[in-house]
Design a protein around this motif. Structure first.
Motif, short mmCIF file in Angstrom:
data_model
loop_
_atom_site.label_atom_id
_atom_site.label_comp_id
_atom_site.label_asym_id
_atom_site.label_seq_id
_atom_site.Cartn_x
_atom_site.Cartn_y
_atom_site.Cartn_z
N MET B 230 80.63 62.40 36.27
CA MET B 230 80.23 61.98 37.61
C MET B 230 78.74 62.19 37.80
N TYR B 231 78.11 61.28 38.51
CA TYR B 231 76.68 61.41 38.81
C TYR B 231 76.42 60.76 40.16
N ALA B 232 75.76 61.47 41.05
CA ALA B 232 75.40 60.95 42.36
C ALA B 232 76.58 60.26 43.07
N GLY B 233 77.74 60.92 43.08
CA GLY B 233 78.86 60.42 43.88
C GLY B 233 79.78 59.44 43.20
N LYS B 234 79.39 58.97 42.03
CA LYS B 234 80.22 57.95 41.37
C LYS B 234 80.64 58.39 39.97
N LEU B 235 81.80 57.90 39.56
CA LEU B 235 82.20 58.10 38.17
C LEU B 235 81.39 57.14 37.31
N ARG B 236 80.85 57.66 36.22
CA ARG B 236 80.03 56.83 35.35
C ARG B 236 80.74 56.49 34.05
N GLU B 237 81.61 57.39 33.62
CA GLU B 237 82.32 57.14 32.37
C GLU B 237 83.62 57.94 32.40
N VAL B 238 84.70 57.29 31.96
CA VAL B 238 85.99 57.96 31.90
C VAL B 238 86.61 57.64 30.55
N GLY B 239 87.20 58.62 29.91
CA GLY B 239 87.85 58.34 28.64
C GLY B 239 88.44 59.57 28.00
N ASP B 240 88.98 59.41 26.79
CA ASP B 240 89.50 60.55 26.04
C ASP B 240 88.33 61.44 25.65
N ALA B 241 88.56 62.76 25.73
CA ALA B 241 87.47 63.69 25.45
C ALA B 241 86.87 63.44 24.07
N SER B 242 87.74 63.25 23.07
CA SER B 242 87.20 63.09 21.72
C SER B 242 86.34 61.84 21.62
N ASP B 243 86.75 60.80 22.32
CA ASP B 243 85.98 59.55 22.28
C ASP B 243 84.65 59.68 23.01
N ILE B 244 84.67 60.33 24.20
CA ILE B 244 83.44 60.48 24.97
C ILE B 244 82.40 61.27 24.18
N TYR B 245 82.85 62.36 23.54
CA TYR B 245 81.88 63.18 22.82
C TYR B 245 81.39 62.52 21.54
N ALA B 246 82.24 61.70 20.93
CA ALA B 246 81.83 61.09 19.67
C ALA B 246 81.09 59.78 19.90
#
Lengths: 334, 329
Positions: B230-246
């Motif tokens: 989340m940044y400034a009130g909005k979701l910016r990215e959503v996904g599986d933890a492993s995918d987001i980090y990789a």
């Protein structure tokens, strides 16, 4: 690179702390107070920092790391031991000599809100050390130096006549750093300088410390509880627990293969921001709380929580020993 | 995908301040599956705590107000229920743990009476039965010497122990969802690990979902199945933890990941901080709120606001340039 406190190579330690003790009496009573106990905040600590080196002092709350940092500047009274800066006995200094020491050792505090005078403009805050230490004899020179310092720490020159409340946490910390640099110190003592800041701002300030170290050959005593931050900045690491240093040595060695069971547990408690790595890690989770420094355990201070403690650990406090790679650890079983 | 336990849709929460109306949560949609660990991550002021408070129906009004959206939990729209119903859901079906346990516990009541209270109110246990259950709970959260502890007051316990009590209270009525809002931020790292492990253990055992709200990317990596940034009130990215980090594809997530020093990094690895400051919510930049700090920003980013769109199965990103954003560039 091996680390040895006794080494007499070309780089002589700029700061040397020997057997330092800072004990605080605990008093009770309304007017006629009596001492009912003593908190051994720092209890027999040896550290030394070579010129241009960063010593990361880590520990959890109540470990005594802040007290140790403050004692170096004589902001606390000490109860024993010695501190020497460039061969000078810090604990023997008086008046003007003490002021000169503080010119050479700057300090950056944790709380960027509490450590700046709200009624002074940030320009004056940064100028004040130069007035105190009489570094320049005219206002224009001070003004110019403040502007230079603003550039150095990444503040806009036009902000000099604003007040601290107009700044964000990260900017205030930049002001605090500019003030610490104003008297031209050799050493900066940074006490949790980034822990009040957001992640993205934290990285900006750490990068600023990195740059200052290169540009100004600064020596740091970097006090923090965040082991990842300390990993990033330190050449040498000292791990404190209940007033004692349990392990110290070359940062790479300690992070790669911690020897003291507390260091091992502390490092394994810190999550690494990478799920792939986290899933493969084996961890030791310590049981129990950090004991009260008012009533520390007998024997080794870590013994009640130690996963490998044996009988004698509860009775006999281990001495700090130098290991084969030059690091020092205080544990019977290392 | 299984049925979601919690579905937040187009949530808007705003606050009236002296500087004008602040859209603290701006069109936020996500869902949490039964039994999963979901992390909402962001820096201060991004709206992550307000999101949690909105779910709990704890937005102080005035100055705050949920202006639109829906929060469906277990088949019920939480924004439509009466305050009495909400109170019963809050204690029994959704538990919450806050950052500062001292201010969430009543200083003049014993641990026992505080633990027993929700059991009497929500489950209707008798005093004796509630007290027995209180002891079971305190054993469950690993507090030694439970008999003595029950008779003590919050100030007699350490921060870690208090947070254990909070977990015991939150889990007392076996909720379906446990919300932990920066629950370990004030704790030392060895205690933090204990408390997070405990939260994971108790939720796993009871099959409850866990919503972790934190700024700590390490904690997210260790415990979360899925992540929303989340940044400034909005979701910016959503996904599986492993995918987001990789393979994050949002510039802000990438920036955060590059900003954090890592325990396992080689010494001397330079950090790449995100430039600039976190924007003031009363005066957000036009277009995408992150654009002034973004290295991938193009002209369009300062005019138009990117929508959160699904770019792959289970992965959503709000960025026009997501195709060219990557951790390795």
């Amino acid at each position: 690179m091996s680390y040895s406190p006794a080494a007499t190579d070309n780089s002589v330690p700029i700061l040397k702390v020997r057997e330092l003790k800072v004990h605080f009496p605990v008093k009770r009573g309304l007017i006629f107070q009596r001492t009912v106990g003593v908190v051994k905040a720092v209890d027999g600590v040896d550290i030394e920092i070579k010129h241009g080196e960063t010593l990361g002092l880590v520990g959890e709350s109540g470990s005594g790391k802040t007290t140790l940092g403050r004692a170096v500047l004589r902001l606390n009274d000490t109860s024993g031991g010695s501190i020497s800066y460039s061969g000078q006995d810090v604990l023997a200094l008086r008046g003007g000599e003490m002021r000169r020491l503080r010119k050479n050792i700057g300090m950056v505090f944790q709380d960027p809100y509490g450590s700046l005078n709200p009624r002074m403009t940030v320009g004056n805050i940064v100028a004040e050390p130069m007035l105190v230490h009489k570094i320049f004899d005219n206002k224009l020179a001070i003004r110019n130096r403040v502007m230079e310092l603003f550039d150095t720490v990444g503040l806009n020159r036009s902000m000099a006549s604003r007040y601290p409340h107009e700044f964000s946490g990260g900017q205030r910390q930049r002001v605090g750093i500019a003030r610490a640099l104003a008297s031209g110190p050799n050493i900066l003592i940074c006490d949790e300088p980034v822990s009040a800041l957001d992640v993205s701002i934290q990285a900006q300030i750490i990068s600023l410390f990195d740059r200052l170290k290169l540009e100004q050959q600064l020596t740091y005593l970097f006090i923090a509880h965040d082991l990842s931050v300390v990993r990033h900045v330190s050449d040498v690491v000292a791990v404190m627990y209940l007033g004692k240093i349990v392990e110290q040595g070359n940062a790479d060695d300690i992070y790669r293969s911690p020897q003291h069971p507390y260091t091992q547990a502390l490092l394994s408690a810190v999550p690494i921001p990478d799920p792939a790595v986290e899933r493969k890690r084996s961890r030791t989770v310590l049981k129990g709380d950090i004991p009260s420094p008012l009533n520390p355990p007998s024997g080794c201070v870590f013994s009640p929580r130690c996963p490998i403690a044996e009988d004698r650990c509860f009775v006999e406090a281990p001495m700090s020993r130098t290991l084969s790679d030059g690091r020092r650890a205080a544990c019977h079983k290392v | 995908m299984t049925e979601a336990l919690l579905t937040v849709e187009n949530l808007h929460t705003q606050f009236r301040t002296e500087g004008g109306v602040v859209q603290a949560v701006d069109d936020v949609s996500f869902n949490i599956q039964a039994g999963e660990t979901f992390a909402l991550v962001g820096e201060s002021g991004c709206g992550k705590s307000v999101t949690a408070l909105s779910i709990m129906g704890l937005i102080p009004n005035p100055p705050g107000e949920i202006t639109s959206g829906s929060i469906e939990f277990d088949g019920v729209d939480l924004l439509q229920v009466s305050s009495t119903e909400m109170r019963s859901i809050r204690g029994s079906k959704i538990g919450m743990i806050f950052q500062e346990p001292m201010s969430s516990l009543n200083p003049v009541l014993t641990i026992e009476s505080q633990l027993a209270e929700p059991l009497k109110i929500h489950i209707g246990l008798s005093s004796a039965a509630a007290n027995d259950r209180a002891q079971e709970l305190i054993d469950m959260v690993g507090i030694p010497d439970s008999k003595t502890r029950l008779k003590q007051y919050p100030h007699e316990l350490s921060g870690g122990q208090r947070q254990r009590i909070m977990i015991a209270m939150a889990m007392a009525c076996t909720p379906r969802l446990l919300i932990a809002d920066e629950a370990t931020t004030a704790l030392d790292v060895t205690i933090q690990a204990q408390i997070l492990d405990l939260m994971q253990e108790v939720t796993e055992k009871s099959g409850a979902a866990l919503l972790i709200i934190t700024h700590n990317l390490g904690i997210v990596a260790r415990y979360a199945d899925r992540v929303a940034v989340m940044y400034a009130g909005k979701l910016r990215e959503v996904g599986d933890a492993s995918d987001i980090y990789a393979a994050s594809q949002h510039p802000y997530t990438v920036g955060l990941l590059r900003s954090v020093p890592r325990l396992d990094s080689e010494k001397g690895t330079p950090l790449s901080p995100i430039g600039g400051e976190i924007p003031d919510l009363t005066n957000l930049p036009g277009g995408c709120a992150f654009n002034p700090r973004c290295q991938w920003a193009v002209d369009r980013c300062s005019i138009e606001e990117p929508e959160l769109i699904e770019i792959a199965q289970g992965k959503q990103v709000a960025c026009f340039e997501h195709a060219s954003v990557s951790l390795s560039v």
